[in-house]
Design an enzyme around this catalytic site. Structure first.
Site, PDB file in Angstrom:
ATOM      1  N   LEU A 168      29.419  37.452  -7.607  1.00 44.89           N
ATOM      2  CA  LEU A 168      30.696  38.029  -7.627  1.00 44.89           C
ATOM      3  C   LEU A 168      30.933  38.191  -6.135  1.00 44.89           C
ATOM      4  O   LEU A 168      31.209  39.360  -5.736  1.00 44.89           O
ATOM      5  CB  LEU A 168      30.968  39.405  -8.413  1.00 44.89           C
ATOM      6  CG  LEU A 168      31.103  39.209  -9.791  1.00 44.89           C
ATOM      7  CD1 LEU A 168      31.424  40.846 -10.456  1.00 44.89           C
ATOM      8  CD2 LEU A 168      32.262  38.243 -10.239  1.00 44.89           C
ATOM      9  N   HIS A 169      31.045  36.786  -5.535  1.00 43.34           N
ATOM     10  CA  HIS A 169      31.559  36.903  -3.916  1.00 43.34           C
ATOM     11  C   HIS A 169      33.068  37.043  -3.977  1.00 43.34           C
ATOM     12  O   HIS A 169      33.794  37.566  -4.972  1.00 43.34           O
ATOM     13  CB  HIS A 169      30.851  35.830  -3.377  1.00 43.34           C
ATOM     14  CG  HIS A 169      31.553  34.294  -4.012  1.00 43.34           C
ATOM     15  ND1 HIS A 169      32.569  33.896  -3.477  1.00 43.34           N
ATOM     16  CD2 HIS A 169      30.581  33.637  -4.825  1.00 43.34           C
ATOM     17  CE1 HIS A 169      32.812  32.640  -4.244  1.00 43.34           C
ATOM     18  NE2 HIS A 169      31.705  32.661  -5.190  1.00 43.34           N
ATOM     19  N   ALA A 170      33.567  37.112  -2.882  1.00 43.06           N
ATOM     20  CA  ALA A 170      34.915  37.204  -2.649  1.00 43.06           C
ATOM     21  C   ALA A 170      36.014  36.411  -3.522  1.00 43.06           C
ATOM     22  O   ALA A 170      36.757  36.867  -4.113  1.00 43.06           O
ATOM     23  CB  ALA A 170      35.351  36.640  -1.124  1.00 43.06           C
ATOM     24  N   ALA A 214      35.606  37.479  -7.264  1.00 45.74           N
ATOM     25  CA  ALA A 214      36.016  39.082  -7.281  1.00 45.74           C
ATOM     26  C   ALA A 214      37.746  39.023  -7.055  1.00 45.74           C
ATOM     27  O   ALA A 214      38.228  40.046  -7.848  1.00 45.74           O
ATOM     28  CB  ALA A 214      35.469  39.857  -6.263  1.00 45.74           C
TER      29      ALA A 214
END
Length: 101
Positions: free
Chosen positions: A27-29, A32
């Site tokens: 769940l990176h930028a 997310a």
């Protein structure tokens, strides 16, 4: 990969589902942000839980603090009038690795 049914926590009134982070980078930028954006379209209170840490699913910064990596189990929790619809939509994002959906 998810549980087949929505579970209800009788004490809190939350509906919940468990999903697995299957995207390569967790769940990176970007995912997310997409998750927070989708969660914001619902009136229900929505949270994500990893281990014992629960955060507001409508906040990209809160989601990033989970540092959920590939293979992590995430519990989606929602409470409110559109809780089940919210869980359906957010679960679909995880299942599609945040692509399309």
């Amino acid at each position: 990969m998810t549980d087949e049914s929505t579970m209800t926590d009788e004490t809190s009134g939350y509906l919940s589902r468990k999903v697995v982070v299957s995207s390569e980078n967790g769940l990176h930028a970007r995912p997310a942000g997409r998750l927070a954006q989708e969660a914001q379209t619902f009136d229900s209170e929505i949270s994500l839980v990893v281990d014992d840490q629960a955060v507001d699913a409508k906040s990209i910064l809160d989601i990033l603090t989970l540092a959920a990596g590939p293979g992590n189990m995430v519990e989606l929790r929602a409470r409110g009038a559109d809780a089940e619809a919210a869980l359906d939509r957010l679960e679909a994002l995880f299942l599609n690795k945040f692509e399309g959906a």
